[in-house]
Design a protein around this motif. Structure first.
Motif, PDB file in Angstrom:
ATOM      1  N   GLU A 181       0.826  -1.217   0.000  1.00 13.64           N
ATOM      2  CA  GLU A 181       0.000   0.000   0.000  1.00 13.64           C
ATOM      3  C   GLU A 181       0.862   1.270   0.000  1.00 13.64           C
ATOM      4  OE1 GLU A 181      -3.085  -0.159  -0.465  1.00 13.64           O
ATOM      5  OE2 GLU A 181      -3.541  -2.242   0.006  1.00 13.64           O
ATOM      6  N   THR A 182       2.082   1.175  -0.523  1.00 12.69           N
ATOM      7  CA  THR A 182       2.977   2.329  -0.552  1.00 12.69           C
ATOM      8  C   THR A 182       2.429   3.382  -1.506  1.00 12.69           C
ATOM      9  OG1 THR A 182       4.847   0.862  -0.122  1.00 12.69           O
ATOM     10  CG2 THR A 182       5.349   3.073  -0.932  1.00 12.69           C
ATOM     11  N   ALA A 183       2.066   4.528  -0.948  1.00 14.73           N
ATOM     12  CA  ALA A 183       1.401   5.563  -1.749  1.00 14.73           C
ATOM     13  C   ALA A 183       2.276   6.067  -2.886  1.00 14.73           C
ATOM     14  CB  ALA A 183       0.990   6.720  -0.839  1.00 14.73           C
ATOM     15  N   GLU A 184       3.587   6.142  -2.653  1.00 13.21           N
ATOM     16  CA  GLU A 184       4.494   6.688  -3.660  1.00 13.21           C
ATOM     17  C   GLU A 184       4.584   5.825  -4.917  1.00 13.21           C
ATOM     18  OE1 GLU A 184       5.802   8.263   0.319  1.00 13.21           O
ATOM     19  OE2 GLU A 184       5.158   6.331  -0.503  1.00 13.21           O
ATOM     20  N   LEU A 185       4.125   4.576  -4.831  1.00  9.61           N
ATOM     21  CA  LEU A 185       4.166   3.684  -5.994  1.00  9.61           C
ATOM     22  C   LEU A 185       2.951   3.866  -6.911  1.00  9.61           C
ATOM     23  CD1 LEU A 185       5.391   0.337  -4.362  1.00  9.61           C
ATOM     24  CD2 LEU A 185       6.707   1.848  -5.860  1.00  9.61           C
ATOM     25  N   ARG A 186       1.995   4.678  -6.487  1.00  8.27           N
ATOM     26  CA  ARG A 186       0.737   4.797  -7.222  1.00  8.27           C
ATOM     27  C   ARG A 186       0.944   5.197  -8.683  1.00  8.27           C
ATOM     28  NH1 ARG A 186      -3.091   9.431  -5.153  1.00  8.27           N
ATOM     29  NH2 ARG A 186      -1.247  10.560  -5.925  1.00  8.27           N
ATOM     30  N   ASN A 187       1.768   6.199  -8.942  1.00 10.07           N
ATOM     31  CA  ASN A 187       1.936   6.671 -10.313  1.00 10.07           C
ATOM     32  C   ASN A 187       2.613   5.641 -11.207  1.00 10.07           C
ATOM     33  OD1 ASN A 187       0.679   9.134  -9.874  1.00 10.07           O
ATOM     34  ND2 ASN A 187       2.571  10.144  -9.223  1.00 10.07           N
ATOM     35  N   ILE A 188       3.556   4.881 -10.636  1.00  3.23           N
ATOM     36  CA  ILE A 188       4.187   3.819 -11.425  1.00  3.23           C
ATOM     37  C   ILE A 188       3.170   2.728 -11.748  1.00  3.23           C
ATOM     38  CG2 ILE A 188       5.866   1.935 -11.316  1.00  3.23           C
ATOM     39  CD1 ILE A 188       7.816   3.742 -10.009  1.00  3.23           C
ATOM     40  N   VAL A 189       2.321   2.402 -10.788  1.00  2.00           N
ATOM     41  CA  VAL A 189       1.279   1.397 -11.021  1.00  2.00           C
ATOM     42  C   VAL A 189       0.350   1.853 -12.141  1.00  2.00           C
ATOM     43  CG1 VAL A 189      -0.704   0.215 -10.029  1.00  2.00           C
ATOM     44  CG2 VAL A 189       1.378   0.479  -8.669  1.00  2.00           C
ATOM     45  N   PHE A 190      -0.130   3.080 -12.052  1.00  2.00           N
ATOM     46  CA  PHE A 190      -1.055   3.591 -13.066  1.00  2.00           C
ATOM     47  C   PHE A 190      -0.382   3.663 -14.435  1.00  2.00           C
ATOM     48  CE2 PHE A 190      -3.706   6.081  -9.722  1.00  2.00           C
ATOM     49  CZ  PHE A 190      -4.253   4.875  -9.303  1.00  2.00           C
ATOM     50  N   TYR A 191       0.878   4.065 -14.445  1.00  2.00           N
ATOM     51  CA  TYR A 191       1.628   4.148 -15.705  1.00  2.00           C
ATOM     52  C   TYR A 191       1.753   2.764 -16.341  1.00  2.00           C
ATOM     53  CZ  TYR A 191       5.467   5.332 -18.922  1.00  2.00           C
ATOM     54  OH  TYR A 191       6.239   5.534 -20.043  1.00  2.00           O
ATOM     55  N   SER A 192       2.042   1.764 -15.524  1.00  2.00           N
ATOM     56  CA  SER A 192       2.208   0.412 -16.059  1.00  2.00           C
ATOM     57  C   SER A 192       0.903  -0.120 -16.643  1.00  2.00           C
ATOM     58  CB  SER A 192       2.706  -0.540 -14.961  1.00  2.00           C
ATOM     59  OG  SER A 192       1.679  -0.849 -14.041  1.00  2.00           O
ATOM     60  N   ARG A 193      -0.225   0.232 -16.013  1.00  2.00           N
ATOM     61  CA  ARG A 193      -1.512  -0.245 -16.524  1.00  2.00           C
ATOM     62  C   ARG A 193      -1.924   0.516 -17.790  1.00  2.00           C
ATOM     63  NH1 ARG A 193      -1.242  -4.891 -15.114  1.00  2.00           N
ATOM     64  NH2 ARG A 193       0.825  -4.122 -15.545  1.00  2.00           N
ATOM     65  N   ARG A 194      -1.630   1.807 -17.806  1.00  2.00           N
ATOM     66  CA  ARG A 194      -2.012   2.629 -18.964  1.00  2.00           C
ATOM     67  C   ARG A 194      -1.257   2.213 -20.220  1.00  2.00           C
ATOM     68  NH1 ARG A 194      -1.048   9.191 -19.550  1.00  2.00           N
ATOM     69  NH2 ARG A 194      -1.876   9.376 -21.689  1.00  2.00           N
ATOM     70  N   PHE A 195       0.053   1.919 -20.067  1.00  2.00           N
ATOM     71  CA  PHE A 195       0.875   1.594 -21.228  1.00  2.00           C
ATOM     72  C   PHE A 195       1.211   0.105 -21.321  1.00  2.00           C
ATOM     73  CE2 PHE A 195       1.676   6.105 -20.395  1.00  2.00           C
ATOM     74  CZ  PHE A 195       1.396   6.636 -21.649  1.00  2.00           C
ATOM     75  N   ARG A 196       0.495  -0.688 -20.540  1.00  2.00           N
ATOM     76  CA  ARG A 196       0.607  -2.146 -20.600  1.00  2.00           C
ATOM     77  C   ARG A 196       2.042  -2.633 -20.404  1.00  2.00           C
ATOM     78  NH1 ARG A 196      -3.597  -3.672 -25.574  1.00  2.00           N
ATOM     79  NH2 ARG A 196      -5.421  -2.626 -24.662  1.00  2.00           N
ATOM     80  N   VAL A 197       2.702  -2.066 -19.416  1.00  2.00           N
ATOM     81  CA  VAL A 197       4.037  -2.534 -19.048  1.00  2.00           C
ATOM     82  C   VAL A 197       3.875  -3.675 -18.049  1.00  2.00           C
ATOM     83  CG1 VAL A 197       6.286  -1.892 -18.100  1.00  2.00           C
ATOM     84  CG2 VAL A 197       4.917  -0.180 -19.325  1.00  2.00           C
ATOM     85  N   PRO A 198       4.416  -4.862 -18.330  1.00  2.00           N
ATOM     86  CA  PRO A 198       4.280  -5.989 -17.394  1.00  2.00           C
ATOM     87  C   PRO A 198       4.717  -5.583 -15.990  1.00  2.00           C
ATOM     88  CG  PRO A 198       5.237  -6.733 -19.445  1.00  2.00           C
ATOM     89  CD  PRO A 198       5.183  -5.235 -19.531  1.00  2.00           C
ATOM     90  N   PHE A 199       3.923  -6.002 -14.994  1.00  2.00           N
ATOM     91  CA  PHE A 199       4.115  -5.518 -13.624  1.00  2.00           C
ATOM     92  C   PHE A 199       4.125  -6.687 -12.657  1.00  2.00           C
ATOM     93  CE2 PHE A 199       2.903  -3.602  -9.601  1.00  2.00           C
ATOM     94  CZ  PHE A 199       3.579  -2.388  -9.615  1.00  2.00           C
ATOM     95  N   ILE A 200       5.205  -6.768 -11.854  1.00  2.00           N
ATOM     96  CA  ILE A 200       5.360  -7.829 -10.849  1.00  2.00           C
ATOM     97  C   ILE A 200       5.428  -7.175  -9.482  1.00  2.00           C
ATOM     98  CG2 ILE A 200       6.809  -9.728 -10.021  1.00  2.00           C
ATOM     99  CD1 ILE A 200       7.977  -9.790 -12.932  1.00  2.00           C
ATOM    100  N   ALA A 201       4.638  -7.664  -8.550  1.00  2.00           N
ATOM    101  CA  ALA A 201       4.645  -7.138  -7.182  1.00  2.00           C
ATOM    102  C   ALA A 201       5.342  -8.112  -6.253  1.00  2.00           C
ATOM    103  CB  ALA A 201       3.222  -6.904  -6.706  1.00  2.00           C
ATOM    104  N   MET A 202       6.194  -7.573  -5.383  1.00  2.00           N
ATOM    105  CA  MET A 202       6.821  -8.360  -4.333  1.00  2.00           C
ATOM    106  C   MET A 202       6.293  -7.801  -3.012  1.00  2.00           C
ATOM    107  SD  MET A 202      10.890  -8.960  -3.426  1.00  2.00           S
ATOM    108  CE  MET A 202      11.322  -9.535  -5.065  1.00  2.00           C
ATOM    109  N   THR A 203       5.340  -8.502  -2.411  1.00  2.00           N
ATOM    110  CA  THR A 203       4.642  -7.983  -1.240  1.00  2.00           C
ATOM    111  C   THR A 203       4.262  -9.131  -0.314  1.00  2.00           C
ATOM    112  OG1 THR A 203       2.717  -6.694  -0.515  1.00  2.00           O
ATOM    113  CG2 THR A 203       2.419  -8.113  -2.440  1.00  2.00           C
ATOM    114  N   SER A 204       3.778  -8.786   0.870  1.00  2.00           N
ATOM    115  CA  SER A 204       3.358  -9.819   1.815  1.00  2.00           C
ATOM    116  C   SER A 204       1.840  -9.897   1.930  1.00  2.00           C
ATOM    117  CB  SER A 204       3.951  -9.544   3.205  1.00  2.00           C
ATOM    118  OG  SER A 204       3.396  -8.359   3.755  1.00  2.00           O
ATOM    119  N   ARG A 205       1.121  -9.019   1.212  1.00  2.00           N
ATOM    120  CA  ARG A 205      -0.344  -8.991   1.316  1.00  2.00           C
ATOM    121  C   ARG A 205      -0.977  -9.263  -0.043  1.00  2.00           C
ATOM    122  NH1 ARG A 205      -2.227  -7.093   6.110  1.00  2.00           N
ATOM    123  NH2 ARG A 205      -0.761  -5.962   7.464  1.00  2.00           N
ATOM    124  N   PRO A 206      -1.572 -10.442  -0.204  1.00  2.00           N
ATOM    125  CA  PRO A 206      -2.187 -10.773  -1.494  1.00  2.00           C
ATOM    126  C   PRO A 206      -3.406  -9.911  -1.823  1.00  2.00           C
ATOM    127  CG  PRO A 206      -2.715 -12.436   0.158  1.00  2.00           C
ATOM    128  CD  PRO A 206      -1.702 -11.535   0.774  1.00  2.00           C
TER     129      PRO A 206
END
Length: 331
Positions: A114-139
């Motif tokens: 839930e890191t707020a600073e990652l929000r823009n990278i997440v949105f960018y990856s979805r908008r331009f279809r950049v493959p996205f891998i999350a390394m987290t402890s919360r599914p």
């Protein structure tokens, strides 16, 4: 005017917190191993395939302690043959998103997801279809829900007694990053020669140099054929300056070696009445010219010797001395 009281050093004589920390870290790594052998097996495998098939690079990102770990993960990936670099999420929001292309793969680290600073990278990856891998402890986290693949790490207790400072969790992130880098390394057959291309400097680069690149050859070789009198042999040892002499048979193959130890063992007799084969030690330690300097250094250290003959098809082609390895920075 009174002066401030002198600072009294605080002595720490109880190492039990340190031992507890290591024990909890070890438990976290064990939990990671169990997860990778179980529920994380399939997403980890898909992660390796996604990165291996990508035409671009791995863009690693994360904030705070996860960011520090991410920078190291990116460096490890890059040095082991997987092009990668770290993009700070705050800088990404101010222009560095332009460093990311649709051919890349984004690997985002966030323990909470839930890191707020990652929000823009997440949105960018979805908008331009950049493959996205999350390394987290919360599914069920925002990061995991948006990701194409989620590497869900087991939740463990932090070694910090207040449960606040990232300790065990960051070690687990680091371990998972190392596991990913080595899995990719082995899948593409990345060799020590490939590793040398990215590590030409320092002792690491020196140890990955080939023996043929540092060995002495030709007239510098201290060699004498079987039948050579020891008087001539001693003169050769002195002239060549390596403290040893290789002995060859009539076919030019290495038959033995004479070292200072062999000379000392024959001091009580008339050494000049002998030939080299009477004094030599047969089947000496040798190394191939294509071996790494690190291997030569290991042989020299383990055998407590200072020079090593380089042999190809049973014939001596060079000699490498400990001083040569020290000179290029091999330690």
């Amino acid at each position: 005017m009174s002066s401030a009281p002198a600072h009294k050093p605080h002595l720490v004589d109880d190492v039990s917190p340190a031992i507890r920390t290591l024990r909890m870290d070890a438990a976290g790594l064990q939990a990671m191993e169990n997860a990778l052998a179980g529920p994380m097996h399939e997403p980890f495998q898909r992660t390796c395939e996604m990165i291996s098939n990508a035409e671009g690079r791995v863009i690693v990102t994360g904030m705070g302690k996860s960011g520090h770990v991410g920078a190291k993960v990116a460096a490890t990936l890059a040095s082991t043959g997987t092009p990668a670099f770290f993009v700070h999420p705050a800088e990404a929001s101010h222009g560095d998103l332009g460093m990311i292309t649709p051919h890349d793969v984004i690997l985002a680290l966030s323990w909470s997801g839930e890191t707020a600073e990652l929000r823009n990278i997440v949105f960018y990856s979805r908008r331009f279809r950049v493959p996205f891998i999350a390394m987290t402890s919360r599914p069920d986290s925002t990061l995991a829900q948006y990701a194409d693949i989620s590497l869900v790490m087991p939740r463990v207790e932090e070694a910090c007694p207040h449960g606040l400072a990232p300790t065990t969790s960051t070690l687990m992130q680091l371990a998972l990053g190392d596991a990913l880098a080595i899995a990719l390394l082995e899948s593409r057959g990345f060799t020590a020669d490939d590793f040398l291309k990215f590590h030409p400097g320092g002792s690491l680069g020196a140890n990955l140099t080939h023996v043929r690149d540092v060995m002495h050859r030709g007239d510098r070789l201290p060699l004498a054929p079987v039948g050579t009198p020891m008087g001539e042999a001693l003169l050769l040892i002195s002239q060549k300056g390596f403290g040893c002499l290789g002995v060859t048979d009539k076919h030019g193959r290495l038959a033995g070696i004479i070292t200072d130890g062999d000379l000392r063992r024959h001091l009580t007799g008339d050494i000049f009445s002998h030939n080299v084969e009477d004094v030599m030690t047969p089947d000496p330690k040798t190394i191939a010219p294509d071996a790494l300097v690190a291997s030569a250094l290991d042989i020299l250290n383990s055998a407590a010797i200072t020079a090593l003959l380089v042999v190809e098809r049973n014939k001596p082609v060079g000699i490498v001395h400990l001083h040569d390895l020290l000179r290029i920075g091999a330690v």
